[in-house]
Design a protein around this motif. Structure first.
Motif, PDB file in Angstrom:
ATOM      1  N   LEU A  13       0.537  20.646  69.944  1.00  0.00           N
ATOM      2  CA  LEU A  13       1.942  19.644  69.976  1.00  0.00           C
ATOM      3  C   LEU A  13       1.604  18.231  69.577  1.00  0.00           C
ATOM      4  O   LEU A  13       2.557  17.552  68.823  1.00  0.00           O
ATOM      5  N   ASP A  14       0.363  17.867  70.030  1.00  0.00           N
ATOM      6  CA  ASP A  14       0.136  16.247  69.664  1.00  0.00           C
ATOM      7  C   ASP A  14       0.116  16.392  68.142  1.00  0.00           C
ATOM      8  O   ASP A  14       0.545  15.308  67.371  1.00  0.00           O
ATOM      9  N   LEU A  15      -0.616  17.261  67.692  1.00  0.00           N
ATOM     10  CA  LEU A  15      -0.946  17.497  66.049  1.00  0.00           C
ATOM     11  C   LEU A  15       0.511  17.499  65.316  1.00  0.00           C
ATOM     12  O   LEU A  15       0.868  16.870  64.267  1.00  0.00           O
ATOM     13  N   MET A  16       1.386  18.361  65.969  1.00  0.00           N
ATOM     14  CA  MET A  16       2.718  18.257  65.266  1.00  0.00           C
ATOM     15  C   MET A  16       3.656  16.934  65.406  1.00  0.00           C
ATOM     16  O   MET A  16       4.292  16.560  64.331  1.00  0.00           O
ATOM     17  N   ARG A  17       3.604  16.364  66.553  1.00  0.00           N
ATOM     18  CA  ARG A  17       4.308  14.955  66.810  1.00  0.00           C
ATOM     19  C   ARG A  17       3.680  13.923  65.676  1.00  0.00           C
ATOM     20  O   ARG A  17       4.280  13.477  65.044  1.00  0.00           O
ATOM     21  N   ALA A  18       2.342  14.013  65.822  1.00  0.00           N
ATOM     22  CA  ALA A  18       1.483  12.987  64.789  1.00  0.00           C
ATOM     23  C   ALA A  18       1.908  13.313  63.401  1.00  0.00           C
ATOM     24  O   ALA A  18       2.284  12.503  62.388  1.00  0.00           O
ATOM     25  N   THR A  19       2.214  14.628  62.949  1.00  0.00           N
ATOM     26  CA  THR A  19       2.588  14.927  61.511  1.00  0.00           C
ATOM     27  C   THR A  19       4.011  14.690  61.232  1.00  0.00           C
ATOM     28  O   THR A  19       4.151  14.025  60.337  1.00  0.00           O
ATOM     29  N   ALA A  20       4.767  14.925  62.294  1.00  0.00           N
ATOM     30  CA  ALA A  20       6.227  14.569  62.078  1.00  0.00           C
ATOM     31  C   ALA A  20       6.445  13.117  61.990  1.00  0.00           C
ATOM     32  O   ALA A  20       7.392  12.639  61.255  1.00  0.00           O
ATOM     33  N   THR A  21       5.804  12.348  62.814  1.00  0.00           N
ATOM     34  CA  THR A  21       5.898  10.896  62.869  1.00  0.00           C
ATOM     35  C   THR A  21       5.635  10.482  61.434  1.00  0.00           C
ATOM     36  O   THR A  21       6.268   9.197  61.135  1.00  0.00           O
ATOM     37  N   ARG A  22       4.666  10.913  60.811  1.00  0.00           N
ATOM     38  CA  ARG A  22       4.389  10.681  59.485  1.00  0.00           C
ATOM     39  C   ARG A  22       5.398  10.800  58.406  1.00  0.00           C
ATOM     40  O   ARG A  22       5.579  10.537  57.091  1.00  0.00           O
ATOM     41  N   GLY A  23       6.424  11.636  58.894  1.00  0.00           N
ATOM     42  CA  GLY A  23       7.756  11.916  58.041  1.00  0.00           C
ATOM     43  C   GLY A  23       7.511  13.235  57.125  1.00  0.00           C
ATOM     44  O   GLY A  23       8.104  13.685  56.566  1.00  0.00           O
ATOM     45  N   VAL A  24       6.432  14.013  57.733  1.00  0.00           N
ATOM     46  CA  VAL A  24       6.316  15.322  57.152  1.00  0.00           C
ATOM     47  C   VAL A  24       7.070  16.352  57.843  1.00  0.00           C
ATOM     48  O   VAL A  24       7.542  16.502  59.101  1.00  0.00           O
ATOM     49  N   ARG A  25       8.162  17.144  57.159  1.00  0.00           N
ATOM     50  CA  ARG A  25       8.910  18.124  57.616  1.00  0.00           C
ATOM     51  C   ARG A  25       8.200  19.293  57.979  1.00  0.00           C
ATOM     52  O   ARG A  25       7.477  19.984  57.140  1.00  0.00           O
ATOM     53  N   ILE A  26       8.037  19.817  59.289  1.00  0.00           N
ATOM     54  CA  ILE A  26       7.567  21.139  59.675  1.00  0.00           C
ATOM     55  C   ILE A  26       8.410  22.064  59.806  1.00  0.00           C
ATOM     56  O   ILE A  26       9.313  21.781  60.860  1.00  0.00           O
ATOM     57  N   ARG A  27       8.336  23.155  59.144  1.00  0.00           N
ATOM     58  CA  ARG A  27       9.321  24.297  59.402  1.00  0.00           C
ATOM     59  C   ARG A  27       8.488  25.592  59.738  1.00  0.00           C
ATOM     60  O   ARG A  27       7.645  25.801  59.169  1.00  0.00           O
ATOM     61  N   ARG A  28       9.297  26.299  60.390  1.00  0.00           N
ATOM     62  CA  ARG A  28       8.580  27.801  60.751  1.00  0.00           C
ATOM     63  C   ARG A  28       9.557  28.848  60.810  1.00  0.00           C
ATOM     64  O   ARG A  28      10.791  28.566  61.499  1.00  0.00           O
ATOM     65  N   THR A  29       9.643  29.794  60.137  1.00  0.00           N
ATOM     66  CA  THR A  29      10.453  31.096  60.206  1.00  0.00           C
ATOM     67  C   THR A  29       9.742  32.204  60.607  1.00  0.00           C
ATOM     68  O   THR A  29       8.465  32.519  60.250  1.00  0.00           O
ATOM     69  N   ARG A  30      10.340  32.728  61.579  1.00  0.00           N
ATOM     70  CA  ARG A  30       9.655  34.047  62.195  1.00  0.00           C
ATOM     71  C   ARG A  30      10.430  35.132  61.949  1.00  0.00           C
ATOM     72  O   ARG A  30      11.579  35.314  62.595  1.00  0.00           O
ATOM     73  N   ILE A  31       9.925  36.004  61.322  1.00  0.00           N
ATOM     74  CA  ILE A  31      10.521  37.532  60.834  1.00  0.00           C
ATOM     75  C   ILE A  31      10.186  38.450  62.149  1.00  0.00           C
ATOM     76  O   ILE A  31       9.002  38.683  62.087  1.00  0.00           O
TER      77      ILE A  31
END
Length: 179
Positions: free
Chosen positions: A59-77
């Motif tokens: 979650l820390d890695l995702m927050r840091a990534t998103a804070t830089r403006g990277v769009r993080i998307r996940r699709t679960r089939i």
């Protein structure tokens, strides 16, 4: 086949500038890091705080990534009704969303017309694909990186098609079996 350590994962996300997309296609994962968590969840001794603590580094890695403006998307089939593991995962998804991920759910029956890669994957900046390999029973086997333009294009198109058909997490009601 390699197996990325925490530094390898962090490097992929730290180098990412625009987008990180994850396509998940299994109904069951049995990675060692989650086995105890799933047992606690099954026993009713698991909630949002425990989930967030268990995956705090992620979650820390995702927050840091998103804070830089990277769009993080996940699709679960997923199959419906949902497997026990998918129920566990669904309940933990709000923590991922709070950290900056967007999550869509796509019932497998609605994915029949899609051309999909053979393995779960992350797509970074539409330039690099990281395939995640699992054993038949969901255990971890390792990763495989590809920058082959044809592979990247296949995975990017597959992700975008699945994303468009999927339902955002806050609108998706997870069907559970009657048992």
């Amino acid at each position: 086949m390699e197996s990325l350590d925490a530094e390898g994962w962090a490097r992929l996300f730290n180098d990412c500038r625009v987008s990180a997309c994850h396509l998940e296609m299994r109904d069951h994962y049995a990675v060692a890091e989650e086995l105890a968590d799933v047992e606690k969840w099954r026993a009713g001794k698991w909630g949002p705080e425990q989930d967030a603590a268990s995956k705090a580094d992620w979650l820390d890695l995702m927050r840091a990534t998103a804070t830089r403006g990277v769009r993080i998307r996940r699709t679960r089939i997923i199959s419906e009704p949902a497997s026990e593991y998918i129920q566990f995962e669904h309940e933990g998804t709000p923590q991922n969303i709070a950290a900056g991920e967007e999550v869509h759910w796509l019932p497998r029956a609605r994915a029949s017309g899609l051309a999909l890669p053979g393995n779960d994957c992350w797509i970074f900046d539409s330039a690099t694909v990281l395939f995640n390999h699992f054993t038949g029973d969901g255990g971890w086997r390792g990763n495989e990186l590809s920058t082959d333009p044809h592979v990247v294009e296949l995975c990017t198109k597959a992700f975008e098609s699945a994303w468009k058909l999927g339902t955002p997490h806050d609108e998706y009601i997870l069907p559970r079996s009657a048992s």
